[in-house]
Design a protein around this motif. Structure first.
Motif, PDB file in Angstrom:
ATOM      1  N   LYS A  26      36.399 -59.548  13.626  1.00 30.71           N
ATOM      2  CA  LYS A  26      35.694 -60.811  13.387  1.00 30.71           C
ATOM      3  C   LYS A  26      36.265 -61.504  12.152  1.00 30.71           C
ATOM      4  CE  LYS A  26      31.509 -60.844  11.144  1.00 30.71           C
ATOM      5  NZ  LYS A  26      31.384 -61.798  10.034  1.00 30.71           N
ATOM      6  N   ASN A  27      36.342 -60.752  11.056  1.00 29.59           N
ATOM      7  CA  ASN A  27      36.727 -61.405   9.799  1.00 29.59           C
ATOM      8  C   ASN A  27      38.233 -61.658   9.687  1.00 29.59           C
ATOM      9  OD1 ASN A  27      34.077 -61.721   9.160  1.00 29.59           O
ATOM     10  ND2 ASN A  27      33.975 -59.964   7.768  1.00 29.59           N
ATOM     11  N   ARG A  80      28.917 -68.566   7.481  1.00 28.42           N
ATOM     12  CA  ARG A  80      29.615 -68.650   6.197  1.00 28.42           C
ATOM     13  C   ARG A  80      31.104 -68.958   6.357  1.00 28.42           C
ATOM     14  NH1 ARG A  80      28.896 -68.721   0.463  1.00 28.42           N
ATOM     15  NH2 ARG A  80      30.712 -67.745  -0.458  1.00 28.42           N
ATOM     16  N   LEU A 106      22.267 -62.709   2.296  1.00 28.15           N
ATOM     17  CA  LEU A 106      22.575 -61.460   1.593  1.00 28.15           C
ATOM     18  C   LEU A 106      22.379 -61.630   0.093  1.00 28.15           C
ATOM     19  CD1 LEU A 106      25.993 -60.782   3.388  1.00 28.15           C
ATOM     20  CD2 LEU A 106      23.741 -60.004   4.100  1.00 28.15           C
ATOM     21  N   GLU A 108      22.426 -64.604  -3.147  1.00 24.13           N
ATOM     22  CA  GLU A 108      23.075 -65.871  -3.429  1.00 24.13           C
ATOM     23  C   GLU A 108      24.534 -65.810  -2.955  1.00 24.13           C
ATOM     24  OE1 GLU A 108      23.985 -68.927  -7.019  1.00 24.13           O
ATOM     25  OE2 GLU A 108      22.878 -67.109  -7.483  1.00 24.13           O
ATOM     26  N   ILE A 111      29.514 -71.192  -3.821  1.00 24.01           N
ATOM     27  CA  ILE A 111      30.830 -71.658  -3.385  1.00 24.01           C
ATOM     28  C   ILE A 111      31.622 -72.251  -4.558  1.00 24.01           C
ATOM     29  CG2 ILE A 111      30.096 -72.050  -1.002  1.00 24.01           C
ATOM     30  CD1 ILE A 111      30.166 -75.080  -1.630  1.00 24.01           C
ATOM     31  N   LEU A 113      33.767 -70.931  -6.540  1.00 23.95           N
ATOM     32  CA  LEU A 113      35.192 -70.571  -6.596  1.00 23.95           C
ATOM     33  C   LEU A 113      36.034 -71.526  -5.746  1.00 23.95           C
ATOM     34  CD1 LEU A 113      34.085 -68.022  -7.937  1.00 23.95           C
ATOM     35  CD2 LEU A 113      35.587 -66.679  -6.489  1.00 23.95           C
ATOM     36  N   VAL A 150      35.846 -61.375  -7.424  1.00 25.32           N
ATOM     37  CA  VAL A 150      36.679 -61.251  -6.230  1.00 25.32           C
ATOM     38  C   VAL A 150      35.929 -61.786  -5.012  1.00 25.32           C
ATOM     39  CG1 VAL A 150      37.926 -59.631  -4.758  1.00 25.32           C
ATOM     40  CG2 VAL A 150      37.768 -59.212  -7.212  1.00 25.32           C
ATOM     41  N   SER A 151      36.526 -62.734  -4.318  1.00 21.15           N
ATOM     42  CA  SER A 151      35.894 -63.289  -3.113  1.00 21.15           C
ATOM     43  C   SER A 151      36.901 -63.313  -1.968  1.00 21.15           C
ATOM     44  CB  SER A 151      35.393 -64.707  -3.389  1.00 21.15           C
ATOM     45  OG  SER A 151      35.155 -65.375  -2.164  1.00 21.15           O
ATOM     46  N   VAL A 152      36.475 -62.759  -0.844  1.00 19.30           N
ATOM     47  CA  VAL A 152      37.353 -62.689   0.334  1.00 19.30           C
ATOM     48  C   VAL A 152      37.655 -64.095   0.860  1.00 19.30           C
ATOM     49  CG1 VAL A 152      37.478 -61.890   2.728  1.00 19.30           C
ATOM     50  CG2 VAL A 152      36.522 -60.406   0.962  1.00 19.30           C
ATOM     51  N   THR A 153      36.606 -64.846   1.183  1.00 16.46           N
ATOM     52  CA  THR A 153      36.855 -66.147   1.814  1.00 16.46           C
ATOM     53  C   THR A 153      37.463 -67.161   0.844  1.00 16.46           C
ATOM     54  OG1 THR A 153      34.493 -66.530   1.557  1.00 16.46           O
ATOM     55  CG2 THR A 153      35.258 -66.096   3.771  1.00 16.46           C
ATOM     56  N   GLU A 177      41.471 -57.351   0.789  1.00 18.15           N
ATOM     57  CA  GLU A 177      41.071 -56.865   2.114  1.00 18.15           C
ATOM     58  C   GLU A 177      42.283 -56.941   3.042  1.00 18.15           C
ATOM     59  OE1 GLU A 177      38.975 -57.546  -0.003  1.00 18.15           O
ATOM     60  OE2 GLU A 177      37.165 -56.474   0.536  1.00 18.15           O
ATOM     61  N   THR A 294      30.971 -53.241   1.687  1.00 22.28           N
ATOM     62  CA  THR A 294      29.551 -53.620   1.699  1.00 22.28           C
ATOM     63  C   THR A 294      29.043 -53.811   3.124  1.00 22.28           C
ATOM     64  OG1 THR A 294      27.961 -55.329   1.073  1.00 22.28           O
ATOM     65  CG2 THR A 294      30.235 -56.044   1.239  1.00 22.28           C
ATOM     66  N   ILE A 317      28.387 -55.909  -4.488  1.00 27.29           N
ATOM     67  CA  ILE A 317      28.907 -57.217  -4.067  1.00 27.29           C
ATOM     68  C   ILE A 317      27.779 -58.236  -3.917  1.00 27.29           C
ATOM     69  CG2 ILE A 317      30.347 -58.439  -2.368  1.00 27.29           C
ATOM     70  CD1 ILE A 317      31.889 -56.052  -3.354  1.00 27.29           C
ATOM     71  N   PHE A 318      26.708 -57.861  -3.216  1.00 25.64           N
ATOM     72  CA  PHE A 318      25.632 -58.811  -2.931  1.00 25.64           C
ATOM     73  C   PHE A 318      24.341 -58.377  -3.614  1.00 25.64           C
ATOM     74  CE2 PHE A 318      28.473 -59.396   0.790  1.00 25.64           C
ATOM     75  CZ  PHE A 318      28.741 -60.743   0.602  1.00 25.64           C
ATOM     76  N   ARG A 362      24.780 -56.856   9.952  1.00 24.24           N
ATOM     77  CA  ARG A 362      24.996 -55.420   9.690  1.00 24.24           C
ATOM     78  C   ARG A 362      23.684 -54.650   9.593  1.00 24.24           C
ATOM     79  NH1 ARG A 362      30.135 -55.937  11.376  1.00 24.24           N
ATOM     80  NH2 ARG A 362      31.150 -57.607  10.225  1.00 24.24           N
TER      81      ARG A 362
END
Ligand code: EPU
Length: 410
Positions: A26-27, A80, A106, A108, A111, A113, A150-153, A177, A294, A317-318, A362
């Motif tokens: 998915k991601n 998201r 999950l 806050e 956005i 970044l 650190v942010s994936v998206t 990732e 996570t 993370i969350f 999840r």
């Protein structure tokens, strides 16, 4: 129309057997779809999972055909990953308008970044009631971006924006990732110049539109689905083999399962799991890759409820990812939320049936695991939340011998 899953629990017995193949991630697919905006030609995607979020992203892309720079509010607000599209659209068309993105609740999910990154690249940001309006002011300029966290998206979005920017962009404290490096490799094979993959410093030399020239993007196996199946097999499996996966992307979760006493055997693309009658408690601390993901935190909590001893999960993370705990406690789990980042778990505890409602993707999967372990028949409402990330889960788990079905009601 509402859909729910009905699961006949195995009452702690380890009965599941057979093979289960992992679908595309998915991601990963949710990032290659926005990346197609960076291309002058078509990109063929292979191994695309049939999940809700993919349909939403396709709808957003369709919407861009009518208006190149506006992301449809009703769709973007629902997930998201919609925000990932802002980078390629801004870089290619010089402007983008979008609402605050939705998605699983999950805690806050800011956005800042993204907005600060775009500003560093020369864009201006205007925020009105319901939309962010970003204008590139000519071509985006390469910039030195240092993420405070650190942010994936955000890493993916700014990396893609930088592909069409003028000059070099450096992203420090980038997420690592594996899906990000995989995407970058593909973009490079189509003309992008990205280096530093799988390290915390990415360097991107901006250039022209990319060209796939018939090269397909093969969506890599879903790491979180793989881990979810491994946990399911540990909880309820006699002998289960997970195929079409990459175990090397799951070293930490698999080693924790092994440490707990699960028999785990891996090859390059399979994981064989045989459940044992007793497990030892293991400590879990979620972390950006390569740490414990996570997204496997809630499923792992169900596993830990069946381990002997006391342990804790530290969610780094969350700050709102324990919404599943109350229901598991009603089912019989011994769990205490200490604060928004920590829970204590004592086990092993027998779980009993309950009518549940998925709190998020999840968390919903964790309920499915709990229902599998429990005594009696449980139901899990809000099936669509599980469908957002797992393709036809009931059909695939039935083949392992689980009694699970989908029910529709008005
Ligand atoms: N954050 C900020 N400001 C930002 C961006 C993020 O403060 O501008 C914070 C978030 O609030 C969070 C932390 O940074 O506390 C990390 O969030 P991140 O941005 O990495 O998460 P994400 O990119 O929104 C992706 C996955 C999630 C996964 C996380 C962490 C996608 C579409 N989503 O989210 O996947 O949990 O990374 O690995 O890639 C899921 O699949 O169920 C899922 C939630």
């Amino acid at each position: 129309m509402r859909e729910r899953f009905v699961v006949e629990g195995l009452n702690g017995q380890k009965k599941l057997q057979g093979e289960i193949a992992v679908r595309g991630a998915k991601n990963a697919v949710l990032k290659i779809l926005p990346a197609t905006v960076l291309f002058a030609d078509e990109v063929e995607l292979q191994n695309v999972p049939h999940i809700e979020d993919v349909d939403r992203m396709r709808e957003l892309l369709e919407g861009l055909k009518t208006n190149q720079t506006i992301l449809r509010k009703d769709i973007a607000e629902r997930f998201r990953a919609s925000i990932v599209l802002t980078g390629p659209v801004l870089a290619r068309y010089g402007a983008v308008e979008f609402p605050f993105p939705g998605g699983c609740v999950l805690g806050e999910r800011a956005i800042d970044l993204f907005l600060n990154g775009f500003k560093a690249m020369g864009a201006s940001v205007v925020e009105d009631d319901s939309y962010f309006k970003i204008t590139a002011n000519g071509k985006l300029k390469g910039a030195h971006i240092i993420f405070p966290l650190v942010s994936v998206t955000a890493t993916e979005t700014l990396m893609m924006a930088a592909v069409l920017a003028e000059g070099e962009t450096i992203i420090e404290n980038a997420a690592m990732e594996p899906e990000i490096g995989y995407l970058a490799e593909f973009l490079n094979s189509c003309g992008a110049q990205i280096s530093g993959m799988n390290t915390p410093v990415l360097r991107i030399q901006g250039g022209e539109l990319l060209r796939a020239e018939g090269k397909p993007f093969v969506v890599p196996p879903d790491r979180i689905e793989t881990g979810s199946f491994a946990i399911l097999a540990a909880l309820a499996g006699k002998d289960v083999t997970i195929t079409n996966c990459d175990p090397s992307w799951l070293n930490v979760p698999l080693s924790l399962l092994a440490q707990a006493g699960v028999l785990v055997e891996t090859t390059q693309n399979t994981i064989r799991i045989r459940g044992a009658s007793e497990y030892r408690m293991v400590p879990v601390r979620t972390h950006e890759y390569p740490g414990f993901p996570t997204d496997l935190q809630a499923p792992m909590a169900v596993f830990m409820s069946q381990c002997a001893g006391e342990g804790s999960i530290l969610e780094t993370i969350f700050d709102g990812r324990f919404r599943y705990v109350d229901d598991l406690v009603v089912m019989g789990a011994d769990m205490t939320v200490m604060n928004p980042h920590r829970i204590l778990i004592r086990g092993p505890k027998k779980l009993t049936r309950k009518n549940l409602e998925s709190p998020d993707l999840r968390g919903g999967l964790a309920y499915l695991l709990a229902a599998t372990v429990a005594e009696g028949t449980s139901t899990i409402d809000n099936a669509y939340l599980i469908d957002r990330g797992y393709e036809r889960i009931e059909e695939r788990l039935s083949k392992l011998g689980l009694s699970i079905k989908r029910e529709t009601s008005q």
